[in-house]
Design an enzyme around this catalytic site. Structure first.
Site, PDB file in Angstrom:
ATOM      1  N   LYS A  22       0.839  -1.213   0.000  1.00 30.93           N
ATOM      2  CA  LYS A  22       0.000   0.000   0.000  1.00 30.93           C
ATOM      3  C   LYS A  22       0.872   1.261   0.000  1.00 30.93           C
ATOM      4  O   LYS A  22       0.654   2.176  -0.795  1.00 30.93           O
ATOM      5  CB  LYS A  22      -0.895   0.011   1.249  1.00 30.93           C
ATOM      6  CG  LYS A  22      -1.547   1.366   1.505  1.00 30.93           C
ATOM      7  CD  LYS A  22      -2.422   1.365   2.731  1.00 30.93           C
ATOM      8  CE  LYS A  22      -1.735   1.613   4.046  1.00 30.93           C
ATOM      9  NZ  LYS A  22      -1.408   3.027   4.341  1.00 30.93           N
ATOM     10  N   ASN A  23       1.864   1.299   0.887  1.00 31.03           N
ATOM     11  CA  ASN A  23       2.620   2.536   1.060  1.00 31.03           C
ATOM     12  C   ASN A  23       3.653   2.776  -0.036  1.00 31.03           C
ATOM     13  O   ASN A  23       4.305   3.824  -0.052  1.00 31.03           O
ATOM     14  CB  ASN A  23       3.267   2.574   2.452  1.00 31.03           C
ATOM     15  CG  ASN A  23       2.215   2.786   3.530  1.00 31.03           C
ATOM     16  OD1 ASN A  23       1.073   3.156   3.221  1.00 31.03           O
ATOM     17  ND2 ASN A  23       2.577   2.547   4.781  1.00 31.03           N
ATOM     18  N   ARG A  92      -5.198  10.479   4.306  1.00 29.42           N
ATOM     19  CA  ARG A  92      -4.282  11.611   4.382  1.00 29.42           C
ATOM     20  C   ARG A  92      -3.143  11.514   3.366  1.00 29.42           C
ATOM     21  O   ARG A  92      -2.546  12.537   2.993  1.00 29.42           O
ATOM     22  CB  ARG A  92      -3.747  11.801   5.791  1.00 29.42           C
ATOM     23  CG  ARG A  92      -3.114  10.579   6.389  1.00 29.42           C
ATOM     24  CD  ARG A  92      -2.648  10.822   7.790  1.00 29.42           C
ATOM     25  NE  ARG A  92      -1.748  11.941   7.850  1.00 29.42           N
ATOM     26  CZ  ARG A  92      -2.034  13.123   8.375  1.00 29.42           C
ATOM     27  NH1 ARG A  92      -3.193  13.345   8.913  1.00 29.42           N
ATOM     28  NH2 ARG A  92      -1.143  14.089   8.373  1.00 29.42           N
ATOM     29  N   CYS A 116      -5.281  12.400  12.901  1.00 31.95           N
ATOM     30  CA  CYS A 116      -5.914  11.105  12.659  1.00 31.95           C
ATOM     31  C   CYS A 116      -5.800  10.267  13.923  1.00 31.95           C
ATOM     32  O   CYS A 116      -5.224  10.701  14.916  1.00 31.95           O
ATOM     33  CB  CYS A 116      -5.353  10.424  11.425  1.00 31.95           C
ATOM     34  SG  CYS A 116      -3.922   9.427  11.675  1.00 31.95           S
ATOM     35  N   ARG A 121       0.036  14.301  13.184  1.00 34.04           N
ATOM     36  CA  ARG A 121       0.578  14.110  11.838  1.00 34.04           C
ATOM     37  C   ARG A 121       0.542  15.369  10.967  1.00 34.04           C
ATOM     38  O   ARG A 121      -0.129  15.419   9.940  1.00 34.04           O
ATOM     39  CB  ARG A 121      -0.136  12.946  11.144  1.00 34.04           C
ATOM     40  CG  ARG A 121      -0.029  11.665  11.933  1.00 34.04           C
ATOM     41  CD  ARG A 121      -0.659  10.494  11.243  1.00 34.04           C
ATOM     42  NE  ARG A 121       0.114  10.033  10.105  1.00 34.04           N
ATOM     43  CZ  ARG A 121      -0.295   9.073   9.276  1.00 34.04           C
ATOM     44  NH1 ARG A 121      -1.465   8.500   9.468  1.00 34.04           N
ATOM     45  NH2 ARG A 121       0.455   8.685   8.279  1.00 34.04           N
ATOM     46  N   ASP A 312       4.411   0.531  11.967  1.00 31.28           N
ATOM     47  CA  ASP A 312       3.241  -0.130  11.376  1.00 31.28           C
ATOM     48  C   ASP A 312       3.131  -1.605  11.776  1.00 31.28           C
ATOM     49  O   ASP A 312       2.175  -2.280  11.389  1.00 31.28           O
ATOM     50  CB  ASP A 312       3.274  -0.013   9.840  1.00 31.28           C
ATOM     51  CG  ASP A 312       3.050   1.413   9.370  1.00 31.28           C
ATOM     52  OD1 ASP A 312       2.584   2.229  10.184  1.00 31.28           O
ATOM     53  OD2 ASP A 312       3.340   1.700   8.199  1.00 31.28           O
ATOM     54  N   ILE A 334       7.351   7.008  17.071  1.00 32.60           N
ATOM     55  CA  ILE A 334       7.004   7.724  15.831  1.00 32.60           C
ATOM     56  C   ILE A 334       5.699   8.513  15.983  1.00 32.60           C
ATOM     57  O   ILE A 334       5.620   9.676  15.616  1.00 32.60           O
ATOM     58  CB  ILE A 334       6.876   6.752  14.630  1.00 32.60           C
ATOM     59  CG1 ILE A 334       8.130   5.858  14.522  1.00 32.60           C
ATOM     60  CG2 ILE A 334       6.627   7.521  13.321  1.00 32.60           C
ATOM     61  CD1 ILE A 334       9.403   6.541  14.124  1.00 32.60           C
ATOM     62  N   ARG A 406      -8.573  -0.854   4.209  1.00 28.40           N
ATOM     63  CA  ARG A 406      -7.740   0.214   3.667  1.00 28.40           C
ATOM     64  C   ARG A 406      -6.375  -0.307   3.256  1.00 28.40           C
ATOM     65  O   ARG A 406      -5.757   0.217   2.340  1.00 28.40           O
ATOM     66  CB  ARG A 406      -7.525   1.310   4.717  1.00 28.40           C
ATOM     67  CG  ARG A 406      -8.781   2.061   5.068  1.00 28.40           C
ATOM     68  CD  ARG A 406      -8.443   3.215   5.948  1.00 28.40           C
ATOM     69  NE  ARG A 406      -7.386   4.009   5.325  1.00 28.40           N
ATOM     70  CZ  ARG A 406      -6.744   4.993   5.901  1.00 28.40           C
ATOM     71  NH1 ARG A 406      -7.033   5.332   7.129  1.00 28.40           N
ATOM     72  NH2 ARG A 406      -5.812   5.657   5.265  1.00 28.40           N
TER      73      ARG A 406
HETATM   74  N1  EPU Z   1       6.056  14.642  10.894  1.00 26.38           N
HETATM   75  C1  EPU Z   1       6.044  15.975  11.216  1.00 26.38           C
HETATM   76  N2  EPU Z   1       5.918  16.882  10.198  1.00 26.38           N
HETATM   77  C2  EPU Z   1       5.795  16.502   8.901  1.00 26.38           C
HETATM   78  C3  EPU Z   1       5.785  15.126   8.578  1.00 26.38           C
HETATM   79  C4  EPU Z   1       5.928  14.207   9.609  1.00 26.38           C
HETATM   80  O1  EPU Z   1       6.166  16.343  12.372  1.00 26.38           O
HETATM   81  O2  EPU Z   1       5.686  17.366   8.044  1.00 26.38           O
HETATM   82  C5  EPU Z   1       6.238  13.645  11.960  1.00 26.38           C
HETATM   83  C6  EPU Z   1       5.028  12.722  12.131  1.00 26.38           C
HETATM   84  O3  EPU Z   1       4.023  13.295  12.931  1.00 26.38           O
HETATM   85  C7  EPU Z   1       5.678  11.511  12.759  1.00 26.38           C
HETATM   86  C8  EPU Z   1       7.052  11.455  12.060  1.00 26.38           C
HETATM   87  O4  EPU Z   1       7.264  12.767  11.560  1.00 26.38           O
HETATM   88  O5  EPU Z   1       5.869  11.715  14.113  1.00 26.38           O
HETATM   89  C9  EPU Z   1       7.175  10.457  10.922  1.00 26.38           C
HETATM   90  O6  EPU Z   1       6.021  10.512  10.116  1.00 26.38           O
HETATM   91  P1  EPU Z   1       6.070  10.281   8.553  1.00 26.38           P
HETATM   92  O7  EPU Z   1       5.957  11.579   7.862  1.00 26.38           O
HETATM   93  O8  EPU Z   1       7.227   9.413   8.194  1.00 26.38           O
HETATM   94  O9  EPU Z   1       4.713   9.471   8.319  1.00 26.38           O
HETATM   95  P2  EPU Z   1       3.844   9.516   7.033  1.00 26.38           P
HETATM   96  O10 EPU Z   1       4.719   9.742   5.864  1.00 26.38           O
HETATM   97  O11 EPU Z   1       2.681  10.403   7.225  1.00 26.38           O
HETATM   98  C10 EPU Z   1       4.085   6.980   6.430  1.00 26.38           C
HETATM   99  C11 EPU Z   1       3.140   5.818   6.231  1.00 26.38           C
HETATM  100  C12 EPU Z   1       2.544   5.412   7.568  1.00 26.38           C
HETATM  101  C13 EPU Z   1       3.697   5.034   8.499  1.00 26.38           C
HETATM  102  C14 EPU Z   1       4.686   6.202   8.625  1.00 26.38           C
HETATM  103  C15 EPU Z   1       5.904   5.861   9.444  1.00 26.38           C
HETATM  104  C16 EPU Z   1       2.375   6.157   3.971  1.00 26.38           C
HETATM  105  C17 EPU Z   1       1.264   6.487   3.055  1.00 26.38           C
HETATM  106  N3  EPU Z   1       2.112   6.206   5.288  1.00 26.38           N
HETATM  107  O12 EPU Z   1       3.279   8.021   6.976  1.00 26.38           O
HETATM  108  O13 EPU Z   1       1.725   4.280   7.323  1.00 26.38           O
HETATM  109  O14 EPU Z   1       3.204   4.702   9.769  1.00 26.38           O
HETATM  110  O15 EPU Z   1       5.129   6.601   7.315  1.00 26.38           O
HETATM  111  O16 EPU Z   1       6.586   4.795   8.919  1.00 26.38           O
HETATM  112  O17 EPU Z   1       3.467   5.825   3.531  1.00 26.38           O
HETATM  113  C18 EPU Z   1       0.013   2.736   7.780  1.00 26.38           C
HETATM  114  O18 EPU Z   1       0.268   2.190   6.685  1.00 26.38           O
HETATM  115  O19 EPU Z   1      -0.760   2.205   8.625  1.00 26.38           O
HETATM  116  C19 EPU Z   1       0.615   4.022   8.096  1.00 26.38           C
HETATM  117  C20 EPU Z   1       0.149   4.822   9.041  1.00 26.38           C
END
Ligand code: EPU
Length: 427
Positions: A22-23, A92, A116, A121, A312, A334, A406
């Site tokens: 998915k990701n 998101r 969320c 996030r 995850d 995280i 999802r």
């Molecule tokens: N963060 C910030 N500011 C930002 C972006 C991130 O503070 O602008 C923080 C987040 O709040 C978090 C950390 O940085 O504390 C890392 O978050 P990240 O941005 O890596 O998460 P994401 O890109 O929103 C992806 C996956 C998630 C997975 C996380 C961590 C996708 C579509 N989603 O989310 O997947 O948990 O990386 O590995 O790739 C899931 O599949 O169930 C899922 C939640």
């Protein structure tokens, strides 16, 4: 709304195949917006989230067609640069269209995702990254408005913490920017490597794959491409823990064991036998001389960016630890609210206390775990309830199954095919 009903304590035997990730699928689908033409994506999982992403592309003017696991996406006729609230609020990861739209059209209007179930996030680091390339961003009426007044220019982007979709978004925005972009403290998840391969296949110049320093040399134009989505490491990990919870021996095919270094290490410490081959696992739970199942050992984990233990898989690992011998400390670094499954696991009898960002799990015997009605709160929490239900005695009923849909393709039939007594029923 459907429910999952499952009878626990049934060992698993047989072979289960993993779907595309998915990701990885979500950013790769978004990346088709970068260049006009017909893109071909293979191994695309048919999930609620991938369907949402295709729907979003449709609203932007793309046309797509699925044939099995292959999807053709024609992004020639883009008509809009707006991702509406109605879609973004359901997923998101819709924000992943920001980078490609900025690159292709010089503007984007994308609804700001709210918080969320697992945390606030924010997307501040995405926006700061865009600004380093000369993009102006403003927040208006709940929408991020991004505009490029003069040509995009490469810049230096530093992430305070490695962000997966942040790295992907900035990469996609920068591939056609003038000059060089350097992304420091970039995330290194395998899904980002998958995206880099696709972008380079489109004509981009990105180096540093699998490292935290990515260098992008902007190119004038990109072309449509054929790409394959990598196997879902989180789905593979979920099946590893399912057999740990239920007992038995399974072969997990179509996966990439090298993408799960931390989990495999921990599961071996827990006492599982895991043979990792090039694209499959053979995993079993030890059986004592008298035929009964040995008790698993409690092991601590701390979630970290890749190659650390994935957040995850935290909920699923906790579901395994509730029946291990000893005390396991599960530290979530995280997301600030990723323990929603704890209260549901407690309904089965699990002994867990939360202390800030740590959960202390005191293992009890399988016989003490008793199936119950529980509620799924997010995608990975739902998977953890399935795993817990597999090891408990009696029937577990999980409501709000749409969370599972999802991100897990055919979870119920796949588990049933390896011996689980599980069904999806209309509530
Ligand atoms: N963060 C910030 N500011 C930002 C972006 C991130 O503070 O602008 C923080 C987040 O709040 C978090 C950390 O940085 O504390 C890392 O978050 P990240 O941005 O890596 O998460 P994401 O890109 O929103 C992806 C996956 C998630 C997975 C996380 C961590 C996708 C579509 N989603 O989310 O997947 O948990 O990386 O590995 O790739 C899931 O599949 O169930 C899922 C939640």
């Amino acid at each position: 709304m459907d429910k999952i009903r499952l009878q626990g304590m049934r060992p698993l035997y047989g072979t289960v195949a993993v779907s595309g990730a998915k990701n990885a699928a979500l950013p790769l689908i978004a990346a088709t917006l970068l260049a006009p033409g017909t893109h071909i994506l293979h191994n695309v999982p048919d999930l609620r989230d991938t369907r949402t992403m295709f729907k979003l592309l449709e609203t932007l003017g793309a046309v797509w067609q699925r044939s099995g696991t292959t999807v053709q996406v024609d992004t020639t006729g883009l008509m809009s640069s707006e991702a509406p609230y109605d879609l973004v609020k359901t997923m998101r990861a819709s924000v992943l269209v920001l980078g490609p739209l900025i690159s292709r059209t010089g503007r984007a209007r994308v609804s700001l995702p709210g918080g969320c179930a697992i945390g606030a996030r924010p997307i501040d680091m995405h926006l700061r990254g865009f600004e380093q390339l000369g993009v102006q961003t403003v927040l208006e009426k709940g929408y991020v408005e991004a505009r490029v007044e003069s040509p995009l220019t490469g810049g230096s982007v530093y992430f305070d913490v490695p962000s997966v979709t942040g790295t992907e978004n900035v990469l996609m925005a920068s591939v056609q920017a003038k000059g060089e972009t350097v992304i420091k403290n970039a995330a290194k998840e395998p899904e980002i490597g998958n995206l880099i391969d696709m972008l380079n296949g489109m004509g981009a110049h990105i180096s540093g794959k699998d490292t935290d320093r990515l260098v992008v040399t902007g190119v004038e134009s990109l072309h449509a491409v054929e790409a394959t989505i990598i196997p879902d490491r989180i789905e593979a990990g979920t099946y590893l823990m399912a057999v740990g919870a239920a007992g038995g021996e399974i072969t997990i095919t179509n996966c990439c064991p090298e993408h799960l270094p931390a989990l495999v290490e921990k599961l071996r410490l827990v006492g599982m036998d895991i043979e990792a081959r090039e694209d499959s696992f053979i995993a079993s739970c030890p059986v004592a001389a008298d035929g009964s199942r040995c008790r698993l050992k409690a092991v601590n984990i701390t979630t970290m960016p890749y190659p650390g233990f994935p957040t995850d898989l935290q909920a699923q690992f906790m579901a395994l630890m509730i029946q291990a011998e000893g005390v396991s400390i599960i530290h979530e670094t995280i997301f600030e609210n990723r323990f929603m499954h704890v209260a549901e696991l407690q309904r089965l009898g699990a002994q867990i206390t939360i202390d800030g960002s740590s959960a202390v799990v005191k293992g009890i015997s399988r016989e003490q775990l008793c199936g119950a009605a529980v509620m799924a709160t997010d995608l990975r929490a739902s998977a953890s309830l399935v795993i817990a239900g597999l090891s408990a005695s009696g029937v577990t009923e999980i409501s709000r199954v749409y969370h599972l849909e999802r991100g897990y393709e055919n979870l119920v039939p796949k588990l049933r095919a390896i011996g689980a007594e599980i069904e999806q029923v209309a509530a």
